[in-house]
Enzyme design. Sequence first.
Site, PDB file in Angstrom:
ATOM      1  N   LYS A   1       0.842  -1.203   0.000  1.00  0.00           N
ATOM      2  CA  LYS A   1       0.000   0.000   0.000  1.00  0.00           C
ATOM      3  C   LYS A   1       0.871   1.245   0.000  1.00  0.00           C
ATOM      4  CE  LYS A   1      -3.727  -2.243   2.465  1.00  0.00           C
ATOM      5  NZ  LYS A   1      -4.153  -2.687   3.791  1.00  0.00           N
TER       6      LYS A   1
ATOM      7  N   GLN B   1      -5.555  -1.926   9.702  1.00  0.00           N
ATOM      8  CA  GLN B   1      -5.257  -3.230   9.104  1.00  0.00           C
ATOM      9  C   GLN B   1      -5.855  -4.345   9.967  1.00  0.00           C
ATOM     10  OE1 GLN B   1      -3.785  -3.665   6.093  1.00  0.00           O
ATOM     11  NE2 GLN B   1      -4.075  -5.855   6.283  1.00  0.00           N
TER      12      GLN B   1
ATOM     13  N   ASP C   1     -11.602   1.955   3.328  1.00  0.00           N
ATOM     14  CA  ASP C   1     -11.737   0.506   3.200  1.00  0.00           C
ATOM     15  C   ASP C   1     -13.195   0.102   2.965  1.00  0.00           C
ATOM     16  OD1 ASP C   1      -9.651  -1.324   3.316  1.00  0.00           O
ATOM     17  OD2 ASP C   1      -9.421  -1.172   5.492  1.00  0.00           O
TER      18      ASP C   1
HETATM   19  N1  GUN Z   1      -6.771  -7.420   5.899  1.00  0.00           N
HETATM   20  C1  GUN Z   1      -6.769  -8.131   4.750  1.00  0.00           C
HETATM   21  N2  GUN Z   1      -7.192  -7.368   3.737  1.00  0.00           N
HETATM   22  C2  GUN Z   1      -7.470  -6.172   4.247  1.00  0.00           C
HETATM   23  C3  GUN Z   1      -7.944  -4.955   3.684  1.00  0.00           C
HETATM   24  O1  GUN Z   1      -8.223  -4.817   2.486  1.00  0.00           O
HETATM   25  N3  GUN Z   1      -8.088  -3.928   4.548  1.00  0.00           N
HETATM   26  C4  GUN Z   1      -7.831  -4.036   5.868  1.00  0.00           C
HETATM   27  N4  GUN Z   1      -8.024  -2.977   6.638  1.00  0.00           N
HETATM   28  N5  GUN Z   1      -7.399  -5.142   6.421  1.00  0.00           N
HETATM   29  C5  GUN Z   1      -7.213  -6.198   5.609  1.00  0.00           C
END
Ligand code: GUN
Length: 281
Positions: free
Chosen positions: A52, A96, A119
Site C-alpha cells: 500500500k 489493518q 476501506d
Molecule cells: N486485511 C486483509 N485485507 C485487508 C484490507 O483490504 N483492509 C484491511 N483494513 N485489512 C485487511
Amino acid sequence: MGQLINGRELADKMQEEMKQEVSQLAEKGIRPGLVVLLVGENPASQTYVKNKDLAAAKIGILSKVERLPETISEDELLEKIAFYNKSEEFHGILVQLPLPGHIDEEKVLLAIDPKKDVDGFHPMNLGHLFVGNPTMIPCTPYGIMKMFEAYDIDLDGKRAVVIGRSNIVGKPMAQLMLMKNATVTIAHSRTKDLPALAKEADILVVAIGRGHFVTKEFVKPGAVVIDVGMNRDENGKLIGDVKFDEVSELAEYITPVPKGVGPMTITMLMYQTIEAAKKLK
Ligand code: GUN
C-alpha cells in the site's frame, strides 16, 4: 486456455491516471493523505501494508504507517482513530485487520469517521451499499467490478456464485453483482455439494482462503473465475484459492495469483482516498 484477466496491468493503467489527477489536485493545494494503523507483527499484514505504501508513493498520495504494539489497549487504539478523524492531513484511515483478540473489531470500525473509511468497512458504509446507494465500497470487490468492466464482462442475468461470506469480500461482492442484475448465491465451507453448485456459475468468485481449493470439478466450461486467495504453499510461495493450471483450461476468463485481484484492491484503496480528499476539502 482461457483469457487472463491481468490485474497488474489494469492497476498500473488506473494508477497512472490517478497520478495525473493527484498532480492536478496539488495545483489546488490538495494532497490526498492515507494513514494505516498496523497493530502487531502479522507477516501477511506487513506485506499488505508495504505494498500500500509503495502504491501511494507512486501515485503521489501522502502515506503514513503508524505501527502500534500488539499490546496496545482498545482505548488507546480508539484514541488514535479519534486523532486521525480530526486531522486535516489524512483523508483516509485504514486499520489493518485482523486485530489482536483483546480488541473488539466492530467497535474499532465504528470509531472511524465514515467519510474517511476508505476501506468501506464501517457498518454505515456497508449499509449504504446494501440499500443500493454506495459511498465507500470494500476495495477487493470494488476492484473485481472494475475488472469486469475493463474486460467487458456483462453480469446481467448471469448466474454468479461467491465462495466465502466475509464482511470484507464475500458479502459486498454478492451485493455489487446483484446491483448489476446477476443472480447471486453465496456459498461457504458448510455448503452441501459445493462443487455441483459452483459448476452452475457463469461467474465464480472464490474467497475461501484455502490454497488450491477450487479444482476443475467446480468449474463450468466457459465460466469467468476470479481468485481472491492469498495463501502460502509449503515452500512459502504465494498461491490462490484456485488450481490455476487445470481451471484455466476450462475458464473463459481467469485471474492469476499473484498479479490478479491483489493489485486492484490496492488501486481502489488509493482511488477512494483521492475521492475522500476531494469531498473533505
Ligand atoms: N486485511 C486483509 N485485507 C485487508 C484490507 O483490504 N483492509 C484491511 N483494513 N485489512 C485487511
